[in-house]
Write a protein that holds these residues in place. Structure first.
Motif, PDB file in Angstrom:
ATOM      1  N   SER A 129       5.553   6.843   7.446  1.00  8.17           N
ATOM      2  CA  SER A 129       5.726   5.450   7.858  1.00  8.17           C
ATOM      3  C   SER A 129       6.923   5.294   8.793  1.00  8.17           C
ATOM      4  N   ARG A 258      -0.924  -2.024  11.185  1.00  7.78           N
ATOM      5  CA  ARG A 258      -0.256  -2.384   9.937  1.00  7.78           C
ATOM      6  C   ARG A 258      -1.020  -3.445   9.170  1.00  7.78           C
ATOM      7  N   THR A 261      -7.322  -2.304   8.125  1.00  7.85           N
ATOM      8  CA  THR A 261      -7.686  -1.261   7.178  1.00  7.85           C
ATOM      9  C   THR A 261      -8.640  -0.299   7.880  1.00  7.85           C
ATOM     10  N   CYS A 303      -8.888   6.662   0.146  1.00  8.40           N
ATOM     11  CA  CYS A 303      -8.676   5.461  -0.676  1.00  8.40           C
ATOM     12  C   CYS A 303      -9.702   5.455  -1.804  1.00  8.40           C
ATOM     13  N   LEU A 331      -4.773   6.979  -2.103  1.00  9.30           N
ATOM     14  CA  LEU A 331      -4.278   5.622  -2.284  1.00  9.30           C
ATOM     15  C   LEU A 331      -5.226   4.862  -3.193  1.00  9.30           C
ATOM     16  N   ALA A 346      -0.111   6.310  -3.246  1.00  7.73           N
ATOM     17  CA  ALA A 346       0.376   4.974  -2.915  1.00  7.73           C
ATOM     18  C   ALA A 346      -0.413   3.963  -3.727  1.00  7.73           C
ATOM     19  N   PHE A 348      -1.351  -0.156  -4.409  1.00  3.85           N
ATOM     20  CA  PHE A 348      -1.369  -1.454  -3.753  1.00  3.85           C
ATOM     21  C   PHE A 348      -1.828  -2.517  -4.733  1.00  3.85           C
ATOM     22  N   ASP A 352      -4.880  -6.811  -2.357  1.00  8.10           N
ATOM     23  CA  ASP A 352      -4.832  -6.113  -1.075  1.00  8.10           C
ATOM     24  C   ASP A 352      -6.237  -5.726  -0.638  1.00  8.10           C
ATOM     25  N   LEU A 405      -3.304   3.928   7.348  1.00 11.54           N
ATOM     26  CA  LEU A 405      -2.921   4.333   5.990  1.00 11.54           C
ATOM     27  C   LEU A 405      -1.539   4.969   5.948  1.00 11.54           C
ATOM     28  N   HIS A 407       1.121   3.990   7.148  1.00 11.93           N
ATOM     29  CA  HIS A 407       2.166   2.988   6.912  1.00 11.93           C
ATOM     30  C   HIS A 407       2.468   2.822   5.425  1.00 11.93           C
ATOM     31  N   TRP A 408       1.529   3.233   4.566  1.00  8.17           N
ATOM     32  CA  TRP A 408       1.725   3.103   3.125  1.00  8.17           C
ATOM     33  C   TRP A 408       2.565   4.240   2.549  1.00  8.17           C
TER      34      TRP A 408
END
Length: 419
Positions: A129, A258, A261, A303, A331, A346, A348, A352, A405, A407-408
């Motif tokens: 990130s 950012r 998705t 994810c 994630l 990560a 969330f 989200d 992703l 950024h997470w």
């Protein structure tokens, strides 16, 4: 003798500069700034200097000091945007922010210099990130980005598209072993990236005519090394150089990345089909298998909606992939920072948009693919749950989805240099 804190407080580091030369013309295209600590002290060597600053918890501050001293010297020598100034940076220093006493020279450098900021594969994997934020900030200033030491570690090849470097610097060891299969793989991946992006290839460590010939055969258009000049002060009365072309920011918009998705990025460009989870599983497993195959391991980002879908069997597969990949991440709501050995995690929140997505993204030196899917809200057995999905092998689109992703992913302390 002063201690390391006194050295840092007094900003007593000295930059030296090594020329970067156009191989075809012999003209100077830029200089790389290198740091030396106070002469006659244990910290004269940059390795010792940074090790001491790291142990004192002031490495990010030293990073800023080194760059600021290089800017000061370049401005004093009359360097301008016709000649590139290469400086090294740890993306993690971006998180610390510029010290107040260095802000003025940094601002003047943004206005007057053509800076190319060098980053390494290790720093990219440690804090993705911060990498994205640091590169975006460089490009907002009209500066360039270089990926350093490419080839020293095969992982740098898979991470190259996330940096989108203007300049790729071939590690000097490649010049010493031109006939090795590893060298051929690295050079092939770098030339493919340069051809598709327009980036320049720079060869480091050129010391002889033979190494110059090897560098030329590898596609290098700029060279650096003792064959062209050793590090020293910037020359007085320096003639104007040759401005290195810069690529600018990647096509993807950082602000959109950012807030978007993977599903929203890909679905905006590719047709979407509704199907069941059980019918998507073969594609998902195929992409995971791609991540585990070949001599140049790719990045794998996935994810899972919720922690319960990251099953023990999945954890074992991902841990196996993480042993040879530069970056494997999972994630999902409720997932910890390391859901399996070597896997970045990560979490969330419940609201989200990522909680509704199932994504599997693979990015390698020559191959990129993504399965993006959004839960359609159906009920019943898990295998019968319906998803709207799309699959793409378009490299630019896959990289944009992957960057959303990154950024997470916050700093991984295991990948920071040891104290």
């Amino acid at each position: 003798m002063p201690d390391i804190h006194a050295v840092l407080d007094a900003r007593t580091v000295t930059p030296v500069f090594q020329p970067l030369v156009e191989i075809g013309t012999g003209r100077v295209a830029g200089y790389e700034a290198l740091t030396r600590g106070p002469a006659g002290t244990p910290w004269e060597s940059p390795l010792a200097l940074f090790a001491a600053a790291r142990a004192a918890g002031r490495e990010a501050e030293l990073d800023w000091v080194c760059r600021a001293r290089a800017y000061e010297a370049a401005l004093a020598a009359g360097l301008d945007r016709s000649t590139a100034l290469f400086v090294n940076m740890e993306p993690t220093a971006w998180r610390a922010g510029c010290p107040a006493d260095l802000a003025d020279v940094t601002a003047r450098a943004e206005r007057r210099l053509r800076v190319v900021t060098e980053m390494t594969e290790r720093s990219i994997a440690a804090d993705p990130s911060a990498l994205l934020a640091a590169t975006a900030q460089c490009r907002e200033a009209g500066w360039g980005v270089a990926l350093d030491d490419v080839g020293a570690d095969p992982h740098s090849l898979a991470l190259m598209p996330f940096v989108h470097p203007d300049v790729v610097k071939l590690d000097m060891q490649l010049l010493r072993s031109p006939h090795e299969p590893h060298t051929a793989r690295v050079v092939g991946a770098v030339r493919a990236y340069a051809e598709s992006s327009g980036a320049l290839i720079l060869a480091e460590g050129i010391e002889t005519e033979r190494e110059l010939a090897v560098a030329r055969s590898m596609g290098a258009v700029v060279g650096q090394g003792w064959h062209f000049g050793r590090p020293g002060p910037l020359p007085a009365g320096r003639a104007a150089g040759t401005a290195l072309p810069l690529l600018g920011a990647p096509a993807a918009d950082p602000a959109r990345e950012r807030s978007a998705t993977p599903y929203s990025i890909v679905a905006a460009e590719r047709p979407v089909t509704r199907t069941t989870k059980s019918l998507l599983m073969p594609t998902s497993r195929m992409l995971e298998a791609d991540a585990g195959a070949g001599a140049q391991p790719p990045v794998l980002l996935a994810c899972f909606q919720e922690e319960k879908f990251f099953t023990p069997a999945t954890a074992r597969r991902f841990a196996g992939l993480a042993r040879r990949s530069p970056l494997v991440a999972a994630l999902g709501a409720g997932l910890p920072a390391e859901p399996a050995p070597g896997v970045r995690g990560a979490d969330f929140g419940a609201d989200d948009p990522l909680r509704g997505e199932w994504n599997v993204i693979v990015v390698g030196p020559h191959h990129a693919a993504a399965l993006v899917a959004r839960d359609a809200g159906s009920t019943g057995p898990d295998g019968d749950r319906e998803f709207d999905h799309a699959v793409t092998y378009d490299r630019e689109l896959v990289v944009a989805a992957a960057r959303s992703l990154l950024h997470w992913l916050t700093p991984d302390r295991r990948l920071q240099p040891a104290t």
